[in-house]
Design an enzyme around this catalytic site. Structure first.
Site, mmCIF file in Angstrom:
data_model
loop_
_atom_site.group_PDB
_atom_site.id
_atom_site.type_symbol
_atom_site.label_atom_id
_atom_site.label_comp_id
_atom_site.label_asym_id
_atom_site.label_seq_id
_atom_site.Cartn_x
_atom_site.Cartn_y
_atom_site.Cartn_z
ATOM 1 N N GLY A 93 -102.073 -1.374 -65.927
ATOM 2 C CA GLY A 93 -103.032 -0.405 -66.445
ATOM 3 C C GLY A 93 -104.084 -0.085 -65.409
ATOM 4 O O GLY A 93 -105.262 0.113 -65.731
ATOM 5 N N ALA A 94 -103.664 -0.008 -64.130
ATOM 6 C CA ALA A 94 -104.622 0.088 -63.025
ATOM 7 C C ALA A 94 -104.693 1.464 -62.394
ATOM 8 O O ALA A 94 -105.247 1.621 -61.308
ATOM 9 C CB ALA A 94 -104.283 -0.952 -61.957
ATOM 10 N N SER A 110 -106.412 3.856 -63.634
ATOM 11 C CA SER A 110 -107.744 4.372 -63.923
ATOM 12 C C SER A 110 -108.531 3.289 -64.671
ATOM 13 O O SER A 110 -108.010 2.210 -64.952
ATOM 14 C CB SER A 110 -107.674 5.650 -64.766
ATOM 15 O OG SER A 110 -107.084 5.382 -66.035
ATOM 16 N N GLY A 111 -109.776 3.597 -65.010
ATOM 17 C CA GLY A 111 -110.580 2.731 -65.863
ATOM 18 C C GLY A 111 -110.812 1.330 -65.327
ATOM 19 O O GLY A 111 -110.965 1.107 -64.115
ATOM 20 N N GLY A 136 -108.813 -1.197 -65.096
ATOM 21 C CA GLY A 136 -107.770 -1.691 -64.209
ATOM 22 C C GLY A 136 -107.962 -1.240 -62.778
ATOM 23 O O GLY A 136 -107.831 -2.033 -61.834
ATOM 24 N N SER A 184 -110.422 -7.979 -76.674
ATOM 25 C CA SER A 184 -111.559 -7.310 -77.285
ATOM 26 C C SER A 184 -112.157 -8.279 -78.293
ATOM 27 O O SER A 184 -111.432 -9.056 -78.921
ATOM 28 C CB SER A 184 -111.124 -6.027 -77.994
ATOM 29 O OG SER A 184 -112.183 -5.525 -78.803
ATOM 30 N N TYR A 201 -104.924 -1.639 -83.500
ATOM 31 C CA TYR A 201 -105.575 -2.056 -82.251
ATOM 32 C C TYR A 201 -106.131 -3.473 -82.367
ATOM 33 O O TYR A 201 -105.911 -4.315 -81.486
ATOM 34 C CB TYR A 201 -106.690 -1.078 -81.894
ATOM 35 C CG TYR A 201 -107.426 -1.428 -80.631
ATOM 36 C CD1 TYR A 201 -106.883 -1.132 -79.385
ATOM 37 C CD2 TYR A 201 -108.670 -2.054 -80.678
ATOM 38 C CE1 TYR A 201 -107.558 -1.458 -78.222
ATOM 39 C CE2 TYR A 201 -109.352 -2.380 -79.512
ATOM 40 C CZ TYR A 201 -108.793 -2.075 -78.286
ATOM 41 O OH TYR A 201 -109.470 -2.403 -77.130
#
Length: 278
Positions: free
Chosen positions: A15-16, A18-19, A21, A137, A163
């Site tokens: 998940g790298a 963007s954001g 990651g 989370s 989620y």
């Protein structure tokens, strides 16, 4: 005790593109780590890898076949993995079914990271002190999980219900990993805070709220969201005694994540669904 450098270590960050990651990839590389950048968006993934001088390996976690292909690339091309950051994540606004037949959120946020970690077990064992970091989370404490119905087919779909359950699964995964792993391997999960990232791109309302003046004060940048990853990665493994970190602070597991029987049942069911190696 913390180390200032990660020289000689290899980190894989999913998940790298963007954001959080992408921010983690940059910060790990700045500390000296060799970084493998994994993301669904091919162009962005390669751009981040080029920026940090790392390796780009695109993969869509909505497909087990791509996760298995990713694992094979890592096994054949990377001598050893010291840090695996399971950061890929999604919030699906409506029920979607993956090509593998699973609800999208639970597959991307839990089943695929579980599969990847299992497939890389032997590679992680080669590291003197391997670390698995799951992006979780603090909403995990509101999650409800039935290992026999991970896709929640018996319940009406709700975005945050799915989620929260997937994040509970991520925390349980880390806890059960530690119960089963040798002393040379450690897993933790962490809460990055409420981050201004692409995770909410499917909700125009949430995206706009986070971008507002008040929203920016109440949320964190991706760089701030990645800080716990760097803190955990640079902490002596013997001092990582907590499974969960709320931002930078270690926090005891809360129910239902503190239930070892639930964790064991989830582990077994995830193996069955992903056909992961035992």
């Amino acid at each position: 005790m913390a180390t200032e450098t990660l020289d000689g270590l290899t980190a894989v960050v999913t998940g790298a593109s963007s954001g959080v990651g992408a921010a983690a990839a940059r910060q790990l590389a700045a500390r000296g780590a060799s970084v493998v950048v994994v993301g669904r968006a091919v162009t962005r993934t390669r751009a981040v890898a080029d920026e940090v001088g790392g390796t780009a390996l695109p993969a869509d976690f909505a497909r087990f076949s791509e996760v298995r292909e990713l694992a094979q690339h890592l096994i054949s091309r990377i001598p050893r993995i010291d840090i695996l950051v399971n950061n890929a994540g999604i919030v699906a606004p409506k029920r979607q079914t993956t090509p593998d037949g699973h609800e999208l959120t639970v597959q991307v946020n839990f089943l695929s990271p579980f599969l990847l970690t299992s497939l890389l077990r032997e590679k992680l064992l080669r590291a003197p002190s391997a670390l698995v970091i799951n992006t979780g989370s603090n909403l995990y404490r509101f999650g409800k999980l039935d290992p026999d119905d991970l896709d929640q087919n018996r319940r009406r779909y709700a975005q945050m219900r799915s989620y929260n359950a997937s994040k509970l699964a991520s925390v349980l995964h880390a806890a059960e990993f530690n119960r089963r792993a040798p002393d040379t391997m450690t897993a933790v999960a962490f809460h990055p805070g409420t981050v201004r990232s692409g995770l909410d791109r499917n909700s125009a309302l949430i995206t706009a709220a986070k971008a507002s003046r008040i929203g920016r004060r109440l949320t964190r940048s991706p760089e701030e969201g990645a800080e716990p990853i760097i803190r955990i990665a640079t902490t002596d493994r013997g001092e990582l005694r907590n499974v969960f970190y709320n931002r930078l602070e270690p926090e005891p597991l809360r129910a239902p994540a503190a239930d070892p029987d639930l964790a064991a049942r989830l582990w077994q069911r995830a193996h069955e669904l992903t056909h992961a190696s035992a």
